[in-house]
Design a protein around this motif. Sequence first.
Motif, PDB file in Angstrom:
ATOM      1  N   LEU A  44       0.861  -1.184   0.000  1.00 54.80           N
ATOM      2  CA  LEU A  44       0.000   0.000   0.000  1.00 54.80           C
ATOM      3  C   LEU A  44       0.894   1.229   0.000  1.00 54.80           C
ATOM      4  O   LEU A  44       1.908   1.253   0.695  1.00 54.80           O
ATOM      5  CB  LEU A  44      -0.878   0.018   1.258  1.00 54.80           C
ATOM      6  CG  LEU A  44      -1.987  -1.014   1.333  1.00 54.80           C
ATOM      7  CD1 LEU A  44      -2.534  -1.070   2.732  1.00 54.80           C
ATOM      8  CD2 LEU A  44      -3.097  -0.648   0.367  1.00 54.80           C
ATOM      9  N   LEU A  45       0.486   2.226  -0.752  1.00 53.03           N
ATOM     10  CA  LEU A  45       1.272   3.458  -0.782  1.00 53.03           C
ATOM     11  C   LEU A  45       0.593   4.509   0.076  1.00 53.03           C
ATOM     12  O   LEU A  45      -0.630   4.516   0.202  1.00 53.03           O
ATOM     13  CB  LEU A  45       1.359   3.988  -2.211  1.00 53.03           C
ATOM     14  CG  LEU A  45       1.956   3.035  -3.228  1.00 53.03           C
ATOM     15  CD1 LEU A  45       1.872   3.663  -4.605  1.00 53.03           C
ATOM     16  CD2 LEU A  45       3.399   2.726  -2.897  1.00 53.03           C
ATOM     17  N   TYR A  46       1.380   5.408   0.659  1.00 48.36           N
ATOM     18  CA  TYR A  46       0.744   6.461   1.455  1.00 48.36           C
ATOM     19  C   TYR A  46       0.966   7.856   0.890  1.00 48.36           C
ATOM     20  O   TYR A  46       0.292   8.793   1.299  1.00 48.36           O
ATOM     21  CB  TYR A  46       1.215   6.398   2.912  1.00 48.36           C
ATOM     22  CG  TYR A  46       2.681   6.677   3.155  1.00 48.36           C
ATOM     23  CD1 TYR A  46       3.576   5.639   3.362  1.00 48.36           C
ATOM     24  CD2 TYR A  46       3.165   7.975   3.214  1.00 48.36           C
ATOM     25  CE1 TYR A  46       4.910   5.886   3.611  1.00 48.36           C
ATOM     26  CE2 TYR A  46       4.494   8.226   3.460  1.00 48.36           C
ATOM     27  CZ  TYR A  46       5.370   7.180   3.654  1.00 48.36           C
ATOM     28  OH  TYR A  46       6.685   7.421   3.904  1.00 48.36           O
ATOM     29  N   THR A  47       1.876   8.023  -0.049  1.00 50.94           N
ATOM     30  CA  THR A  47       2.123   9.384  -0.546  1.00 50.94           C
ATOM     31  C   THR A  47       0.952   9.972  -1.318  1.00 50.94           C
ATOM     32  O   THR A  47       0.667  11.165  -1.167  1.00 50.94           O
ATOM     33  CB  THR A  47       3.397   9.406  -1.402  1.00 50.94           C
ATOM     34  OG1 THR A  47       4.434   8.791  -0.675  1.00 50.94           O
ATOM     35  CG2 THR A  47       3.797  10.812  -1.733  1.00 50.94           C
ATOM     36  N   PRO A  48       0.225   9.195  -2.119  1.00 51.63           N
ATOM     37  CA  PRO A  48      -0.947   9.807  -2.770  1.00 51.63           C
ATOM     38  C   PRO A  48      -1.934  10.359  -1.741  1.00 51.63           C
ATOM     39  O   PRO A  48      -2.596  11.371  -1.999  1.00 51.63           O
ATOM     40  CB  PRO A  48      -1.575   8.643  -3.544  1.00 51.63           C
ATOM     41  CG  PRO A  48      -0.464   7.700  -3.777  1.00 51.63           C
ATOM     42  CD  PRO A  48       0.436   7.815  -2.605  1.00 51.63           C
ATOM     43  N   ILE A  73       3.672  -1.298   3.911  1.00 48.60           N
ATOM     44  CA  ILE A  73       3.273   0.084   3.588  1.00 48.60           C
ATOM     45  C   ILE A  73       4.523   0.825   3.150  1.00 48.60           C
ATOM     46  O   ILE A  73       5.545   0.799   3.841  1.00 48.60           O
ATOM     47  CB  ILE A  73       2.656   0.786   4.810  1.00 48.60           C
ATOM     48  CG1 ILE A  73       1.506  -0.036   5.360  1.00 48.60           C
ATOM     49  CG2 ILE A  73       2.151   2.158   4.421  1.00 48.60           C
ATOM     50  CD1 ILE A  73       0.856   0.582   6.573  1.00 48.60           C
ATOM     51  N   SER A  74       4.450   1.457   2.009  1.00 47.71           N
ATOM     52  CA  SER A  74       5.631   2.207   1.565  1.00 47.71           C
ATOM     53  C   SER A  74       5.187   3.511   0.923  1.00 47.71           C
ATOM     54  O   SER A  74       4.023   3.695   0.586  1.00 47.71           O
ATOM     55  CB  SER A  74       6.457   1.380   0.597  1.00 47.71           C
ATOM     56  OG  SER A  74       5.667   0.921  -0.453  1.00 47.71           O
ATOM     57  N   SER A  75       6.140   4.391   0.780  1.00 44.67           N
ATOM     58  CA  SER A  75       5.835   5.654   0.127  1.00 44.67           C
ATOM     59  C   SER A  75       6.111   5.464  -1.351  1.00 44.67           C
ATOM     60  O   SER A  75       6.653   4.465  -1.769  1.00 44.67           O
ATOM     61  CB  SER A  75       6.743   6.741   0.668  1.00 44.67           C
ATOM     62  OG  SER A  75       8.047   6.526   0.188  1.00 44.67           O
ATOM     63  N   ALA A  76       5.705   6.436  -2.123  1.00 42.03           N
ATOM     64  CA  ALA A  76       6.188   6.481  -3.504  1.00 42.03           C
ATOM     65  C   ALA A  76       6.659   7.901  -3.674  1.00 42.03           C
ATOM     66  O   ALA A  76       6.300   8.606  -4.595  1.00 42.03           O
ATOM     67  CB  ALA A  76       5.064   6.130  -4.466  1.00 42.03           C
ATOM     68  N   VAL A 123       4.266   6.183   9.883  1.00 45.03           N
ATOM     69  CA  VAL A 123       3.646   5.294   8.903  1.00 45.03           C
ATOM     70  C   VAL A 123       2.974   4.129   9.622  1.00 45.03           C
ATOM     71  O   VAL A 123       1.890   3.680   9.229  1.00 45.03           O
ATOM     72  CB  VAL A 123       4.703   4.776   7.906  1.00 45.03           C
ATOM     73  CG1 VAL A 123       4.097   3.821   6.928  1.00 45.03           C
ATOM     74  CG2 VAL A 123       5.319   5.938   7.160  1.00 45.03           C
ATOM     75  N   ALA A 124       3.595   3.662  10.720  1.00 46.53           N
ATOM     76  CA  ALA A 124       2.952   2.592  11.496  1.00 46.53           C
ATOM     77  C   ALA A 124       1.640   3.083  12.100  1.00 46.53           C
ATOM     78  O   ALA A 124       0.662   2.343  12.168  1.00 46.53           O
ATOM     79  CB  ALA A 124       3.905   2.111  12.600  1.00 46.53           C
ATOM     80  N   ASN A 125       1.601   4.334  12.518  1.00 45.97           N
ATOM     81  CA  ASN A 125       0.339   4.885  13.021  1.00 45.97           C
ATOM     82  C   ASN A 125      -0.705   4.957  11.917  1.00 45.97           C
ATOM     83  O   ASN A 125      -1.898   4.736  12.162  1.00 45.97           O
ATOM     84  CB  ASN A 125       0.565   6.296  13.570  1.00 45.97           C
ATOM     85  CG  ASN A 125       1.064   6.262  14.992  1.00 45.97           C
ATOM     86  OD1 ASN A 125       0.892   5.279  15.686  1.00 45.97           O
ATOM     87  ND2 ASN A 125       1.684   7.339  15.414  1.00 45.97           N
ATOM     88  N   ALA A 180       4.414  -3.959   9.398  1.00 44.07           N
ATOM     89  CA  ALA A 180       4.261  -3.592   7.991  1.00 44.07           C
ATOM     90  C   ALA A 180       5.409  -2.720   7.513  1.00 44.07           C
ATOM     91  O   ALA A 180       5.669  -2.622   6.317  1.00 44.07           O
ATOM     92  CB  ALA A 180       2.936  -2.860   7.765  1.00 44.07           C
ATOM     93  N   VAL A 181       6.090  -2.072   8.455  1.00 44.30           N
ATOM     94  CA  VAL A 181       7.195  -1.203   8.046  1.00 44.30           C
ATOM     95  C   VAL A 181       8.543  -1.843   8.345  1.00 44.30           C
ATOM     96  O   VAL A 181       9.566  -1.355   7.914  1.00 44.30           O
ATOM     97  CB  VAL A 181       7.123   0.149   8.796  1.00 44.30           C
ATOM     98  CG1 VAL A 181       7.797   1.226   7.990  1.00 44.30           C
ATOM     99  CG2 VAL A 181       5.703   0.544   9.064  1.00 44.30           C
ATOM    100  N   SER A 182       8.539  -2.901   9.127  1.00 46.68           N
ATOM    101  CA  SER A 182       9.835  -3.460   9.499  1.00 46.68           C
ATOM    102  C   SER A 182       9.958  -4.936   9.153  1.00 46.68           C
ATOM    103  O   SER A 182      10.664  -5.316   8.217  1.00 46.68           O
ATOM    104  CB  SER A 182      10.093  -3.234  10.987  1.00 46.68           C
ATOM    105  OG  SER A 182       9.060  -3.796  11.747  1.00 46.68           O
TER     106      SER A 182
END
Lengths: 375, 268
Positions: B154-158, B187-190, B203-205, B220-222
Motif C-alpha cells: 500500500l502506498l501512502y504518498t498519494p 506500507i511504503s511511500s512512492a 507510517v505505522a500509526n 508492515a514497516v519493518s
Amino acid sequence: MEGGARRHTFMLPGKLRTCPSITCQILPFFPCSARLQGSLGLWKMYGEGFKQKVSFLIPECGLLPEVLKSTIADIGDYYLVRSLPIHELVAHEFIDAFVKKGSCYALTYKTKIDQDNTAALLPNGKLILSVDKDTYEELGLQGRPSRYSGKKVMRYIITIDLTDAGFHPESKKHNRVLWALKEKKPLEFDFLMAWYNTGAEGSTLMSYFSKHQIQALRPKITFSTLRDLPCPVLQSNDLQGKPEESCSTEELFEWLGAVLNQVSLDNKSSSFLSTYCCPEPNTVVEKAFLCTITGFIIPEKIIQLLEQLCCYFGEPKLAYWLTLTVHGFADSPVSWRESEHGFHKGGENLYNFVIFRNLDYWLQMAVGAHDDCPP
Amino acid sequence: MAGFADLNLPQGADKKSLQSLLEAAAHLGYSAVALNHVIDFKEKKQEIIKPVPPSELFPSLPIVQGTSKRIKVLTRLTLVVSDPSHCNLLRSTSANIRLYDIIAVFPKTEKLFHIACTTLDVDLVCINVTEKLPFYFRRPPVNMAIDRGIYFELLYTPAIKDSTMRRYTISNAISLMQICKGKNIVISSAAERPLELRGPYDVANLGLLFGLSEGEAKAAVSTNCRATMLHGETRKSACGVVYTVKKPRKVEEEETAVPACKKAKTQA
C-alpha cells in the motif's frame, strides 16, 4: 501489552507500599535520616538500570546550596569506548578487575532496541544481549524469546551471568560463550561505560581500554533560574486534589513535563504551539531553580543527590515541595531491575519524586507500552 | 524486530534529487530503501534495462540517524500489467529481471490479480490506491498469496497529496484488510520529493487507520519488509536462503559441545 502508547502512572505516597492503589499514608514525623532509610530502601529496588537524564526543580530558590553544588560536581565521568568487541567484556581480566570490585555499568551506544542488536552490563554482573533473529541463530547461545515479540519471534534475549560460580576461566560455559562471541559471530559496539568502586585501588576503565578508542565524558549540567513561574499548590496527603485547594498528581505530572521542556504556560492567543495552562489552584513563585544533568548517570550518584535534596528541608525554606525526575534510556534492554524494556511507539521509562516540606513524598513512574509494570 | 525499510522510492532521472531523498530517508530512521523502476506496458514497448548498482549511483551512502550504520539501497522493478500477455515477460528467463532485488507487479484487472497471487514469481503485489478498485478482493487468491509469501503493498504518498486519493487509499486498504486480516502487508511511500516521506513510526500509526492492529502496523514497516527482501533473495536460489561463511581453519567438533546452560543444569 499492545493497547496504544499506554502510560502507566503509579502513585506511591509515603512509605514502602508495593500496591499501586491510591491509599494515602501520612508519614509520622521522623527526623530526616530515619525517613531517608525508608525511601532509599524503596529507591534501591527501583533505582537500578541506566539513567540518561536527571532534573530537579526547587521552587522559591534562587541560589543552589553549596552542599548540592558539590554533590552535582561530584557526579563523575563516564566513558565512551568505540568499536569494542563484546568478548572483551567476557574476558576474565575484565570481570576480576571491574565487575567483581564495585558496580560496572555498560550500555551500547547508538543502537535501537527495536531494530538492532543491543547489549547491556548490569552492576550485578549480568550481561544482557538483546539480539535479532538472524544474530541469535548465528551466535548459538541459549536465550529466550522477547516478551514483546508476538507470534513470529523476531527478538531474543540472552543473559550471561559473569559472576556465576560456574563461569570460571576453564569451564565449558565460559569457553562456549567466548567462542560464540569471538569466533562464531563477533559483535562489536560502541559502549557507554561507568564504574563505581567502593574505594578499592585498581586500574581504571581508561587505562584498561587504552588500546581502544576511549573517551572520558562529563555529564552535561545546565542550571537555570525561572522567574515568575506559576506552580501548582499541592497537599501531600491529597493525591487526587481538591477543586479549590490542591492539584492532583496527574496535573502535577503534566505541569512538570511542560516546565522541564520549556513550554510556555501563558496560553497567549498568538501562540500556536501550546494552549497549556498551569493547573488551578496555583501560586506564582518569584523564582525557581531548575537543574538538568544529561549523560550516563549511575544510580549511586542519584541516591546521593536524593539524600541531599531530602536534607534541603532541614532548614526552614519558603518552598512547600521540590521534585526530582529521572529518565532512563529509551533504547536500553532493561528498565526496572532486569525486566525487559521494549520500544513500541515510545521507550520512556522515568520516575519522578515529589518531596514535601514535611518529608512526605510521592513517587510517580511512567512506562511505555512494551514495558513491565513495576511491582 | 527488524530495521525499518521503505520499499518504494521512484527512481527518477535526477541523481541529485535521489541523493536528497536518500538523505531524508536516512535522517528519518529507515535502514533500507529500494529504488523502484516502473515499467508500464501500455506505453510503447519498453525494455527492461539492467539495474544500476547503487554503489555506482551513490559514492557515499548516508548514515541512518541514531545508529552508526549506513543505509542499505536495493533495486526493485515494478511491472504495471493490464493484459495477460504482459506477464510473459516474467515467465521468460530474462537475464535482466534476475538482477533486481525485488520484483513487484501492479495488476489492473481481477484476472491479473488472480494470476499474480497464484502463479507469478513476484515478491510484492501492489494495490491501487489512487482510484476506486475496479474489482473486489476474493479470499482464495489472497490466501494463496499469503501462503506463497507474497506481500501486498500500500502506498501512502498519494494520500498526502490529495484528499480524494486519501479516501480511496483508506477504503481500498480496509477492503483488503477484511480479506487478509492484516497479514502480509507492506506500507511504503512512492515519494518523489523528500517532503513526501514520513517517519517509520508515523507510517505505522497510519496503518492503524487502515485497520491493522498495533503490532501488525509496526511489522508492515519493518518485519514484513525484511521478509520481502529475503523472498527476493530466494528467487535467485533454488528453495531457501542459508548464509555460509568459509572458515579459514577447522572447527572443533560440535557434537560433544553441549550448550553451556544445559550443562549447568545437570551439574547443579
